[in-house]
Design a protein around this motif. Structure first.
Motif, PDB file in Angstrom:
ATOM      1  N   ARG A 136       6.567 -10.177 -40.312  1.00 14.73           N
ATOM      2  CA  ARG A 136       7.698 -10.108 -39.516  1.00 14.73           C
ATOM      3  C   ARG A 136       8.540 -11.472 -39.464  1.00 14.73           C
ATOM      4  N   PHE A 157      11.004 -14.048 -37.307  1.00 16.34           N
ATOM      5  CA  PHE A 157      11.041 -14.602 -35.816  1.00 16.34           C
ATOM      6  C   PHE A 157      12.678 -15.301 -35.953  1.00 16.34           C
ATOM      7  N   ARG A 158      13.572 -15.026 -35.178  1.00 14.50           N
ATOM      8  CA  ARG A 158      14.966 -15.638 -35.105  1.00 14.50           C
ATOM      9  C   ARG A 158      14.939 -16.633 -33.984  1.00 14.50           C
ATOM     10  N   ILE A 159      14.825 -17.937 -34.318  1.00 13.22           N
ATOM     11  CA  ILE A 159      14.930 -18.946 -33.219  1.00 13.22           C
ATOM     12  C   ILE A 159      16.268 -19.867 -33.338  1.00 13.22           C
ATOM     13  N   GLY A 179      18.093 -10.084 -26.565  1.00 10.01           N
ATOM     14  CA  GLY A 179      16.826  -9.930 -27.085  1.00 10.01           C
ATOM     15  C   GLY A 179      17.396  -9.946 -28.643  1.00 10.01           C
ATOM     16  N   ASP A 212      14.745 -14.392 -30.676  1.00  7.47           N
ATOM     17  CA  ASP A 212      13.396 -14.467 -30.166  1.00  7.47           C
ATOM     18  C   ASP A 212      13.342 -15.569 -28.886  1.00  7.47           C
ATOM     19  N   MET A 213      13.781 -16.751 -29.282  1.00  8.65           N
ATOM     20  CA  MET A 213      13.718 -17.867 -28.541  1.00  8.65           C
ATOM     21  C   MET A 213      14.760 -19.023 -28.679  1.00  8.65           C
ATOM     22  N   TRP A 238      13.558 -17.898 -23.300  1.00 10.18           N
ATOM     23  CA  TRP A 238      13.736 -16.500 -24.088  1.00 10.18           C
ATOM     24  C   TRP A 238      14.105 -15.564 -22.880  1.00 10.18           C
ATOM     25  N   LEU A 241      11.698  -9.956 -23.803  1.00 12.76           N
ATOM     26  CA  LEU A 241      10.701 -10.384 -24.692  1.00 12.76           C
ATOM     27  C   LEU A 241       9.255 -11.322 -24.057  1.00 12.76           C
ATOM     28  N   ASN A 281       6.155  -9.213 -24.698  1.00  7.41           N
ATOM     29  CA  ASN A 281       5.940  -9.084 -26.286  1.00  7.41           C
ATOM     30  C   ASN A 281       4.874  -9.903 -26.970  1.00  7.41           C
ATOM     31  N   ASN A 293       5.789 -12.449 -29.458  1.00  5.80           N
ATOM     32  CA  ASN A 293       6.678 -13.486 -29.041  1.00  5.80           C
ATOM     33  C   ASN A 293       5.752 -14.478 -28.028  1.00  5.80           C
ATOM     34  N   ARG A 307       5.404 -18.321 -29.031  1.00  4.11           N
ATOM     35  CA  ARG A 307       5.846 -19.270 -27.892  1.00  4.11           C
ATOM     36  C   ARG A 307       4.683 -20.265 -27.392  1.00  4.11           C
TER      37      ARG A 307
END
Length: 332
Positions: A97, A99-101, A144, A147-148, A287, A291, A294, A297, A301
């Motif tokens: 997957r 993750f968009r940060i 959302g 992700d963070m 965040w 999420l 989740n 996530n 984190r």
């Protein structure tokens, strides 16, 4: 309204429509055809006896009724999602997957190299999409879509969850041949030209007003308390660019110590303690409540927070309100 006639799929459609404010984009997000989403909107309008989204010069604008429904629908869907989540924990070794940060280049340069080393070992199938503060709005995080976020924040919506990662002091970066190296006093510091670098929070930035001291940040606020002001010749939002300018010019760059330490082995620059007291900055991760539960996530984190603690070498002071990492509630 009889709840027995409510199709839960319509709530999913409504949530997507209110997030995207666009029928086509909402359809794409749910892998539906545009006609199917349009039909869903028609049924939603019949169900709630309200147009919900109205076409205006700014695009599809939610009605007052839609804005009332938005947090309720989101809470309902979040509760359902939490209820149907598999009881098994997230398996990072098998995960595939993205993750968009959102992270400042300060966090990207000082924190993420170590995070990536751990990810390559523990979760080789995970991809990080690291976005800049200007790429992201608070609304993107709340919905959302991201992700963070990791940065220094002057303010943050109360609904966001957040955690302290570390505090950092400040260091000056100067050209190795800077004429004031031998007498790096406050007076000489003020007589020199400087590079300002900062990008707190998120969202599209605006031009800096050199006379607006309070918005310039830690360094200039500290100087203002002494009744002093430095001569800023370059404003930038990138720490790496600022350090390159210091390396090639007689400009002084005052930046967080962890960023400055990236240049400690560069013979073309010298690091010096600032000739004044500057309050430390605080790096945070935040965040969306969507999420919070989740499993994937939560896992990432915790990995990021544990890495920050290791790099920091010590837990944050109690009076900073740092969470107890031994508490299971922290990651729930």
């Amino acid at each position: 309204m009889n709840v027995n006639r409510v199709d839960l799929n319509l709530l999913v459609y409504l949530d997507a429509l209110l997030r995207e404010r666009n029928v086509t984009q909402a359809a794409n997000q749910l892998n539906l055809s545009q006609p199917a989403m349009s039909n869903g909107l028609r049924r939603l309008r019949e169900l709630f006896d309200d147009p919900l989204l109205v076409r205006t010069s700014e695009g599809m604008t939610p009605t007052e009724r839609a804005l009332e429904l938005e947090p309720v629908v989101r809470e309902v869907l979040t509760s359902i999602d939490r209820a149907v989540q598999p009881r098994s924990e997230f398996e990072p070794g098998d995960a595939q997957r993205v993750f968009r940060i959102m992270a400042s280049d300060y966090a990207e340069a000082t924190l993420f190299p170590t995070v990536l080393v751990k990810l390559r070992e523990l979760a080789p199938g995970i991809t990080l999409d690291i976005m800049t503060p200007s790429d992201v709005s608070f609304l993107d995080v709340e919905r959302g879509k991201v992700d963070m976020v990791i940065n220094r924040f002057d303010s943050m919506p109360q609904s966001f969850h957040q955690i302290h990662l570390w505090n950092d002091t400040f260091t000056c970066v100067l050209n190795a041949n800077h004429p004031l190296l031998d007498e790096f006093t406050l007076q000489n510091y003020l007589s020199s030209d400087h590079v300002w670098v900062s990008k707190t929070g998120m969202g599209v930035g605006v031009g800096v007003n050199p006379d607006d001291v309070q918005r310039l940040g830690w360094v200039d606020s500290a100087l203002d308390k002494l009744g002093e002001k430095r001569q800023i010749r370059v404003f930038t939002r990138h720490y790496q660019a600022a350090m390159t300018l210091a390396e090639q010019n007689d400009l002084i760059v005052t930046i967080p110590t962890r960023a400055a330490q990236l240049k400690r082995d560069n013979p073309r620059v010298v690091l010096r303690d600032p000739p004044l007291e500057i309050p430390p900055l605080e790096l945070k991760m935040a965040w969306s409540p969507l999420l919070q539960h989740n499993p994937a996530n939560r896992w990432l984190r915790k990995l990021i927070t544990d890495t920050a603690r290791e790099l920091d070498g010590q837990a944050p002071p109690p009076d900073r309100g740092a969470p107890n990492l031994n508490s299971p509630k922290q990651w729930q």
